[in-house]
Every structure is written in C-alpha cells, then in structure tokens.
Design a protein around this motif. Structure first.
Motif, mmCIF file in Angstrom:
data_model
loop_
_atom_site.group_PDB
_atom_site.id
_atom_site.type_symbol
_atom_site.label_atom_id
_atom_site.label_comp_id
_atom_site.label_asym_id
_atom_site.label_seq_id
_atom_site.Cartn_x
_atom_site.Cartn_y
_atom_site.Cartn_z
ATOM 1 N N ASP A 9 25.319 10.385 12.988
ATOM 2 C CA ASP A 9 24.530 10.796 12.817
ATOM 3 C C ASP A 9 23.264 9.458 11.446
ATOM 4 O OD1 ASP A 9 21.788 11.315 12.038
ATOM 5 O OD2 ASP A 9 21.805 13.634 12.222
ATOM 6 N N LYS A 10 22.463 9.396 11.100
ATOM 7 C CA LYS A 10 22.446 7.724 10.287
ATOM 8 C C LYS A 10 21.927 9.066 9.237
ATOM 9 C CE LYS A 10 19.502 3.797 9.643
ATOM 10 N NZ LYS A 10 19.037 3.198 10.364
ATOM 11 N N HIS A 11 21.106 9.499 9.811
ATOM 12 C CA HIS A 11 19.405 10.155 8.935
ATOM 13 C C HIS A 11 20.801 11.397 8.131
ATOM 14 C CE1 HIS A 11 16.503 11.539 7.256
ATOM 15 N NE2 HIS A 11 16.386 13.100 7.000
ATOM 16 N N LEU A 12 21.853 11.909 8.506
ATOM 17 C CA LEU A 12 22.747 12.570 7.507
ATOM 18 C C LEU A 12 23.654 11.898 6.470
ATOM 19 C CD1 LEU A 12 23.621 15.505 6.702
ATOM 20 C CD2 LEU A 12 25.471 14.913 8.682
ATOM 21 N N ARG A 13 24.115 10.898 7.279
ATOM 22 C CA ARG A 13 24.313 9.863 6.154
ATOM 23 C C ARG A 13 24.049 9.857 5.399
ATOM 24 N NH1 ARG A 13 26.528 7.150 9.917
ATOM 25 N NH2 ARG A 13 24.817 5.432 9.483
ATOM 26 N N GLN A 14 22.900 9.023 5.850
ATOM 27 C CA GLN A 14 22.126 8.145 4.415
ATOM 28 C C GLN A 14 21.672 9.747 3.444
ATOM 29 O OE1 GLN A 14 17.941 7.187 5.707
ATOM 30 N NE2 GLN A 14 17.043 6.667 3.974
ATOM 31 N N LEU A 15 21.938 11.135 3.797
ATOM 32 C CA LEU A 15 20.898 12.568 3.151
ATOM 33 C C LEU A 15 22.027 12.085 1.820
ATOM 34 C CD1 LEU A 15 19.027 14.400 5.230
ATOM 35 C CD2 LEU A 15 17.693 14.028 3.438
ATOM 36 N N LEU A 16 23.096 11.882 2.242
ATOM 37 C CA LEU A 16 24.996 12.584 1.538
ATOM 38 C C LEU A 16 24.994 11.879 0.474
ATOM 39 C CD1 LEU A 16 26.533 13.899 4.311
ATOM 40 C CD2 LEU A 16 26.052 15.262 3.111
ATOM 41 N N VAL A 17 24.219 10.012 1.522
ATOM 42 C CA VAL A 17 24.298 8.962 0.144
ATOM 43 C C VAL A 17 23.420 9.325 -1.055
ATOM 44 C CG1 VAL A 17 24.392 6.317 -0.570
ATOM 45 C CG2 VAL A 17 25.353 7.884 1.524
ATOM 46 N N GLN A 18 22.222 9.778 -1.037
ATOM 47 C CA GLN A 18 20.819 10.196 -1.504
ATOM 48 C C GLN A 18 21.636 10.876 -2.812
ATOM 49 O OE1 GLN A 18 17.348 10.719 0.215
ATOM 50 N NE2 GLN A 18 17.718 8.145 0.710
ATOM 51 N N CYS A 19 22.271 11.586 -2.164
ATOM 52 C CA CYS A 19 23.064 13.593 -2.561
ATOM 53 C C CYS A 19 23.564 12.549 -3.774
ATOM 54 C CB CYS A 19 23.174 14.170 -2.408
ATOM 55 S SG CYS A 19 21.951 15.341 -1.304
ATOM 56 N N SER A 20 24.891 12.031 -3.078
ATOM 57 C CA SER A 20 25.853 11.220 -4.520
ATOM 58 C C SER A 20 25.239 10.679 -5.261
ATOM 59 C CB SER A 20 26.366 10.158 -3.396
ATOM 60 O OG SER A 20 26.979 10.760 -2.669
ATOM 61 N N ARG A 21 23.785 9.840 -5.003
ATOM 62 C CA ARG A 21 23.535 8.648 -6.195
ATOM 63 C C ARG A 21 22.863 9.876 -7.438
ATOM 64 N NH1 ARG A 21 23.972 3.699 -5.177
ATOM 65 N NH2 ARG A 21 24.045 3.142 -2.808
ATOM 66 N N VAL A 22 21.981 11.111 -6.944
ATOM 67 C CA VAL A 22 21.500 11.695 -7.339
ATOM 68 C C VAL A 22 22.440 12.340 -8.572
ATOM 69 C CG1 VAL A 22 20.090 13.758 -7.843
ATOM 70 C CG2 VAL A 22 19.269 11.665 -6.230
ATOM 71 N N TYR A 23 23.075 12.374 -7.471
ATOM 72 C CA TYR A 23 24.559 13.658 -8.466
ATOM 73 C C TYR A 23 25.283 12.276 -9.640
ATOM 74 C CZ TYR A 23 29.121 16.190 -9.429
ATOM 75 O OH TYR A 23 29.672 17.051 -10.082
ATOM 76 N N MET A 24 25.178 11.545 -9.301
ATOM 77 C CA MET A 24 25.789 9.780 -10.149
ATOM 78 C C MET A 24 24.157 9.750 -11.792
ATOM 79 S SD MET A 24 27.495 7.891 -7.502
ATOM 80 C CE MET A 24 27.572 6.531 -8.477
ATOM 81 N N GLN A 25 23.228 10.032 -11.587
ATOM 82 C CA GLN A 25 22.761 9.614 -12.314
ATOM 83 C C GLN A 25 22.280 10.846 -13.250
ATOM 84 O OE1 GLN A 25 19.288 9.647 -10.871
ATOM 85 N NE2 GLN A 25 19.373 7.567 -9.295
ATOM 86 N N ARG A 26 22.877 12.258 -12.485
ATOM 87 C CA ARG A 26 22.869 13.527 -13.659
ATOM 88 C C ARG A 26 24.701 13.847 -14.083
ATOM 89 N NH1 ARG A 26 19.093 16.924 -10.234
ATOM 90 N NH2 ARG A 26 17.608 15.407 -10.051
ATOM 91 N N LEU A 27 25.282 12.882 -14.509
ATOM 92 C CA LEU A 27 26.984 12.915 -14.921
ATOM 93 C C LEU A 27 27.028 13.474 -16.130
ATOM 94 C CD1 LEU A 27 29.262 12.713 -12.600
ATOM 95 C CD2 LEU A 27 29.988 10.235 -14.107
ATOM 96 N N ASP A 28 26.523 12.847 -16.334
ATOM 97 C CA ASP A 28 26.455 14.019 -17.595
ATOM 98 C C ASP A 28 26.015 15.580 -18.058
ATOM 99 O OD1 ASP A 28 26.133 10.852 -18.459
ATOM 100 O OD2 ASP A 28 24.730 11.186 -19.681
ATOM 101 N N HIS A 29 25.307 15.772 -17.207
ATOM 102 C CA HIS A 29 25.348 16.934 -17.045
ATOM 103 C C HIS A 29 25.951 18.332 -16.249
ATOM 104 C CE1 HIS A 29 21.566 15.983 -19.156
ATOM 105 N NE2 HIS A 29 21.484 15.346 -18.517
ATOM 106 N N GLN A 30 26.992 16.986 -15.374
ATOM 107 C CA GLN A 30 28.091 17.885 -14.312
ATOM 108 C C GLN A 30 29.453 17.991 -15.688
ATOM 109 O OE1 GLN A 30 26.678 19.048 -11.835
ATOM 110 N NE2 GLN A 30 24.678 17.431 -11.617
ATOM 111 N N LYS A 31 29.921 19.096 -14.561
ATOM 112 C CA LYS A 31 30.959 19.428 -14.977
ATOM 113 C C LYS A 31 31.995 19.975 -13.937
ATOM 114 C CE LYS A 31 29.263 21.769 -19.122
ATOM 115 N NZ LYS A 31 28.261 22.626 -20.522
#
Length: 338
Positions: free
Chosen positions: A269-291
C-alpha cells in the motif's frame, strides 16, 4: 465425476470462468457463468477450496463463499502469472490460479471484512479529495500569476482570497471565475475536515485503533489505515513480514553468494507507506522532546546516516511496533531513556 478439491475462479465484472480440479490435480470441469449462476453452483456443490486473484471484487466473493461453507483463498496476481501456460485467456488464467493455489509454499491474502473495506473506501475518498484540493489551489495560483498576482505558497492564502482580489485590479469576469473556483476549494476543504472527524471517531471507538494511537506521532488517519490493512496481524508470521508487505525493507538482488541490498522495495500500500514515513519525519522534527529507547536509537542513527535513510528506517520500526501491538494485544511504552 471425480471428487472436487480445488476450484480456480478468474473474476470478471459480469462473467466468471471456473476451473475445477480433483485431489491429484486433474481437470474435472471448465465452465463460464454469470455471477448468479456461479453462486448457485457453489451453493449446490460440495465444500472445497476456492482460489482467486486478490482484486477489487474478490473480498466480497470470498465472504459469500465462506458463508456457504467453502474455503476461500486469495492470491496476489504477481504470484499467479508464472503459472500461466501459453497464450493468455480467461480459462488459462483460472487454471493458473489452481496451479498457484496448490503450491505448499504459496502466500495468501486475508479477505477483508465489510467494515475494513468500508473504512478503506473512506481513506481512498479522502486521498482523492486532498489531491483535488491541492490541484484547485495550484490552479488558482497559476491563473493569478498569469495576471501578475503572485501568492505565497500553501493553502492558508486561500482563506483570505477575497482580500487579495480586492487589492488588485482584475477583470470582472476573471474575478467571478476565481470566486467560483474558490467556492469549490472551500467545499473540498469542508469535506476533508468532515472525513477527518469521522475517522477520529471511528478510531476512538475501535480497540485496536485506540491502542495504535499510543505510538508516538501516529494520528487517527495512520492508525485507522493500519487497522484496516493489518487486522489482528495473525496473517503475518512476524513484524518483519508486515514491514515487508508495506515495502519498507530493502529490495534484494543477490547472486553467487554475494548479497546485494538496494533501496526499499516500495511494495504494498503506497498510501500507508507514505503515512508511516510522514510520521517518522514528524518524530524526527520533535526528537528533542522524545524520550525512551526509540528516541536514543534515532539519535544514534542520525549521527551516522542521512535523514532520509533514518526516516525510512524509523518508518520500518513504526510498522513493526504496530504489528506487535496488534498481534500481542498491547500498547506502546516508550521505556526508560538513556
């Protein structure tokens, strides 16, 4: 007549081609029928394995066959193609489906339930509306640029388009046309927001969807699509199999004992793969707040790999976490940080 063991169906819109085999693989019958005739035939025949290619109408047929006592199996079309003999026609395709289904190592697709299919339709409608909204905004930008009006990028400017039009001297007819296009944009935006609310409500009421929301940076849209595609996760042997089905594992081209791993395979599923990659990028943008261990792993990977590589690796990790949540009936726990 020999005892039926396996029937292959080449699905169509109005006509269906059936190929029946006995336990030894010999042909028992070969017939063409309509949808009503096919269901009448299966209702009066003995229970057996019925195989067909996984396509748009296969899940409904599989549910109907299972309801009358048959075992329905769906096969990905790419696994059927190698078994086609000679020139292609509908009866040859039905026979190839039987040959593919009789292989002991064949992988099958799990039929979707009505609720899963309905939610999948909602996702595809939303995706189509988002594309239409983007296309409408780009068209508006292009038309105004032809008359010397350059707008900032993004969809925010569309909300105050009336103010922009009042600030520039434009032909009256053009203003009317742009206003009509703007009304279409507003309609699309309202439809997308309504679908987002509906998805959020469905995820909140769904046990698996609510547990998937515990994964960091995974929202209602991604959680609901994961629940649709994965189900209970039992059709996958392990989390890596699910990540591979989404296309988030390296594509392999190895020979002569030399392993050669390429980029991600981009299967599934291309759409699901795209969403998971977007979630990953958001996680990386907020990495300073992640534990937790996941955040430490991402920081370590970013120190030696490109951010695009890390995004795909993290998307693979999120897919495997989602499978573990579904298969083991748990929820995500960040764990202690370093």
């Amino acid at each position: 007549m020999s005892e039926l063991a396996l029937i292959g169906i080449d699905l169509g819109k109005h006509t269906f081609h059936l190929h029946g085999q006995d336990k030894s693989g010999r042909e028992v019958f070969c017939k063409k029928c309509s949808r009503a005739q096919m269901m009448q035939f299966f209702a009066s025949s003995q229970s057996c394995v019925v195989a067909m290619e996984a396509c748009a109408g296969s899940h409904c047929v599989a549910r109907q066959l299972a309801a009358i006592g048959h075992t329905a199996k769906l096969i990905s079309p790419q696994f059927v193609k190698p078994f086609v003999k000679g020139n292609k026609n509908d009866f040859v395709d039905a026979e190839a489906i039987c040959e593919a289904a009789s292989r002991p190592s064949m992988r099958f697709v799990t039929p979707k339930t009505e609720s899963q299919q309905t939610l999948s339709v909602l996702h595809r409608m939303r995706e189509s509306l988002v594309r239409d909204r983007t296309r409408t905004a780009n068209q508006m930008h292009g038309f105004l640029l032809e008359f010397g009006v350059s707008l900032p990028r993004g969809l925010t400017i569309m909300k105050r388009l009336a103010v922009v039009l009042a600030e520039h001297e434009l032909p009256v007819r053009l203003t009317v046309l742009l206003q009509r296009l703007h009304n279409h944009f507003i309609y699309l935006d309202e439809q997308i927001k309504a679908m987002d609310k509906e998805l959020a409500c469905q995820v909140a009421d769904d046990d698996l969807g609510s547990r998937l929301l515990s994964i960091p940076c995974v929202g209602p849209i991604t959680a609901s699509l994961l629940a649709v595609e994965m189900g209970d996760g039992k059709q996958y042997r392990c989390s890596r199999d699910f990540a591979a089905s989404v296309g988030l594992v390296p594509k392999q081209y190895s020979t002569g004992g030399k392993a050669n791993l390429l980029g991600i395979s981009k299967r599934g599923d291309k759409h699901l793969r795209q969403l998971l990659v977007q979630c990953s990028r958001v996680y990386m943008q907020r990495l300073d707040h992640q534990k937790g261990a996941l955040a430490d792993w991402v920081r370590s990977l970013l120190s030696r790999r490109h951010s695009n590589v890390v995004a795909c690796a993290l998307a693979n990790k999120l897919a495997r976490i989602a499978w573990a949540i579904a298969a083991h009936h748990t929820q995500y726990e960040a764990g202690p940080g370093a």
